[in-house]
Design an enzyme around this catalytic site. Structure first.
Site, PDB file in Angstrom:
ATOM      1  N   GLU A 229       0.876  -1.176   0.000  1.00 34.60           N
ATOM      2  CA  GLU A 229       0.000   0.000   0.000  1.00 34.60           C
ATOM      3  C   GLU A 229       0.909   1.221   0.000  1.00 34.60           C
ATOM      4  O   GLU A 229       1.577   1.513   0.992  1.00 34.60           O
ATOM      5  CB  GLU A 229      -0.927   0.041   1.215  1.00 34.60           C
ATOM      6  CG  GLU A 229      -1.916   1.196   1.110  1.00 34.60           C
ATOM      7  CD  GLU A 229      -2.568   1.582   2.428  1.00 34.60           C
ATOM      8  OE1 GLU A 229      -2.777   2.804   2.634  1.00 34.60           O
ATOM      9  OE2 GLU A 229      -2.849   0.693   3.228  1.00 34.60           O
ATOM     10  N   CYS A 263      -3.360   7.976   4.628  1.00 41.88           N
ATOM     11  CA  CYS A 263      -3.226   7.239   3.366  1.00 41.88           C
ATOM     12  C   CYS A 263      -4.355   7.576   2.408  1.00 41.88           C
ATOM     13  O   CYS A 263      -4.129   7.735   1.200  1.00 41.88           O
ATOM     14  CB  CYS A 263      -3.210   5.737   3.637  1.00 41.88           C
ATOM     15  SG  CYS A 263      -1.879   5.174   4.710  1.00 41.88           S
TER      16      CYS A 263
END
Length: 461
Positions: A229, A263
């Site tokens: 990620e 994020c």
């Protein structure tokens, strides 16, 4: 001896440091994890789940230590209480689905054959966790990996050096065997050497795009499974039928909470021309209400960025955009605490376009750009005009419209009327340079295990 140091954004001084583990000692730790894995996997899944939840509960008991530690390490204000809400929600959800997610797929069970597919743990899972949400991002993999029968080695970013140590302490005190869950302090060279030596059976990394490339280079030829990620530049799109006040409240919070270091934080917003002026006006008022200051002060609502170099990137992107015609709407006089270092005032930019780095590259700070659009087609084109793809936030009262638009978007998650949230029942995943793989949900368990097929013939005739 190499020392790994956390420089606190609160005062710019060393808050914590630990010696980096030499390669040979790190190899021994991995060997212990590998020896412990088979016995751990033989325990019933219910027992593993119970022990993981006991570790989660033990960490919750440490709240009075954890919250100020986070403030000192990465700057999140203590008023927000750490990450326990999301940490607990994710742990509890994966615990509730573990048995079903890991149960065999029965193809045939007759007097002649048993045919089934079982889920088998990979072995030793290596979790490389980031500093921005160091507990929640780690538990996304740690909890299901342990529940599935893997052993786990965790390495945290230097900015949050104490987090892995505290997590492991909590889990061991709760009864998880010491070799099953270990925290290692590793420098980059030792990490790369361990990966290249095929020390691990699966690696989950959350961090920068360049960090992901380094992991892939180190793992090249080892066939080690990777979950990555990486970066994000998540957009919001406010349509003409949106609830304006709700959109402003959620999108501005998504753009600035945790000093924008999320994020899936909102970094660019496209607003239908009929709502554009009102949206901008309300957004500026919303952001102007922040109180920037020391994160240990309960009155502070916006703390420093985790490191002054991260703040420097935001300032550079904003300055570049302004030099190319963008207009900054937040009066710097409202935030005299902005010291040119880690303490950074929030900002809202208009008159932006995609020729500017600010609208295309990850900013990862409390600054957002707002553009006017005429229709869905223009918004879709702009939202896809990016190298990243983690989430998008669509604002409309029409779920069918949101679904149609979502199918044309290059992203991992489509939100309607919410943003900056990780639903543990859904797979957390991304596309393009945001990475590959996925965590949480039933698919997260599948990524942390491998299928093994059984074809058992009971008769020879």
């Amino acid at each position: 001896m190499t020392m790994i140091k956390c420089i606190s954004p609160v005062n710019g001084e060393v808050y914590a440091e630990r010696p980096a583990m030499p390669l040979e000692l790190a190899k021994q730790a991995v060997a212990h994890a590998r020896l412990a894995q088979k016995n751990w996997a033989r325990r019933p899944v219910e027992e593993r789940v119970k022990l993981v939840l006991a570790g989660v509960a033990r960490l919750n008991e440490m709240v009075d230590e954890v919250v100020p530690e986070l403030a000192w390490q990465m700057g999140r204000p203590v008023r927000y209480g750490g990450e326990f809400k999301g940490f607990n929600e994710r742990s509890n959800y994966v615990a509730s689905i573990a048995a079903d997610a890991l149960k065999p797929i029965i193809v045939e069970e007759s007097d002649r054959f048993e045919r089934r597919i079982e889920r088998e743990p990979h072995g030793v899972v290596f979790v490389i966790a980031p500093w921005n949400y160091p507990y929640m991002t780690a538990i996304n993999t740690v909890a299901p990996a342990l529940m599935a029968g893997n052993t786990v080695i965790i390495k945290h970013a230097s900015q949050t050096i104490l987090v892995g140590e505290r997590m492991v302490r909590a889990f061991i005190e709760a009864g998880v065997p010491a070799d099953v869950f270990q925290n290692l302090f590793l420098d980059h060279d030792t990490t790369a050497a361990l990966i290249a030596a095929k020390s691990f059976d699966f690696i989950n990394f959350t961090g920068s795009v360049e960090g992901g490339r380094s992991i892939e280079r180190a793992a090249a030829g080892t066939f080690t499974g990777l979950g990555l990620e990486l970066g994000g530049k998540d957009p919001g799109y406010v349509m003409e039928d949106a609830d304006l006040d709700a959109a402003v409240d959620t999108l501005m919070d998504g753009a600035t909470y945790n000093s924008g270091q999320c994020c899936c934080g909102i970094e660019r917003i496209y607003v239908h021309e009929s709502l554009y002026d009102a949206f901008v006006e309300k957004s500026v008022a919303w952001v102007s209400n922040y109180k920037l200051g020391n994160p240990l002060d309960p009155e502070t609502t916006l703390g420093p960025m985790a490191n002054k170099r991260f703040a420097a990137t935001v300032r550079q992107q904003v300055a570049d955009a302004v030099s190319k015609g963008a207009k900054a709407l937040i009066d710097p006089k409202l935030f005299p605490q902005d010291d040119g270092g880690a303490y950074l005032a929030p900002q809202v930019l208009v008159d932006v376009d995609h020729s500017m780095e600010f609208m295309r590259e990850e900013t990862f700070g409390p600054a957002v750009g707002i553009m006017k659009v005429k229709n869905d087609a223009e918004a879709i084109e702009l939202m896809n005009d990016c190298q990243y793809g983690l989430t998008v936030s669509l604002w409309t009262n029409d779920a069918d419209r949101a679904s149609r638009i979502g199918r044309d978007l290059e992203t991992g998650t489509v939100f309607m009327n919410r943003a900056d949230y990780l639903d543990p029942a859904l797979c957390w995943t991304g596309v393009k340079e945001t990475g590959r793989g996925g965590s949480l949900s039933i698919l997260g368990f599948h990524n942390l295990t491998r299928p093994k097929s059984y074809h058992l013939k009971k008769v020879t005739a």
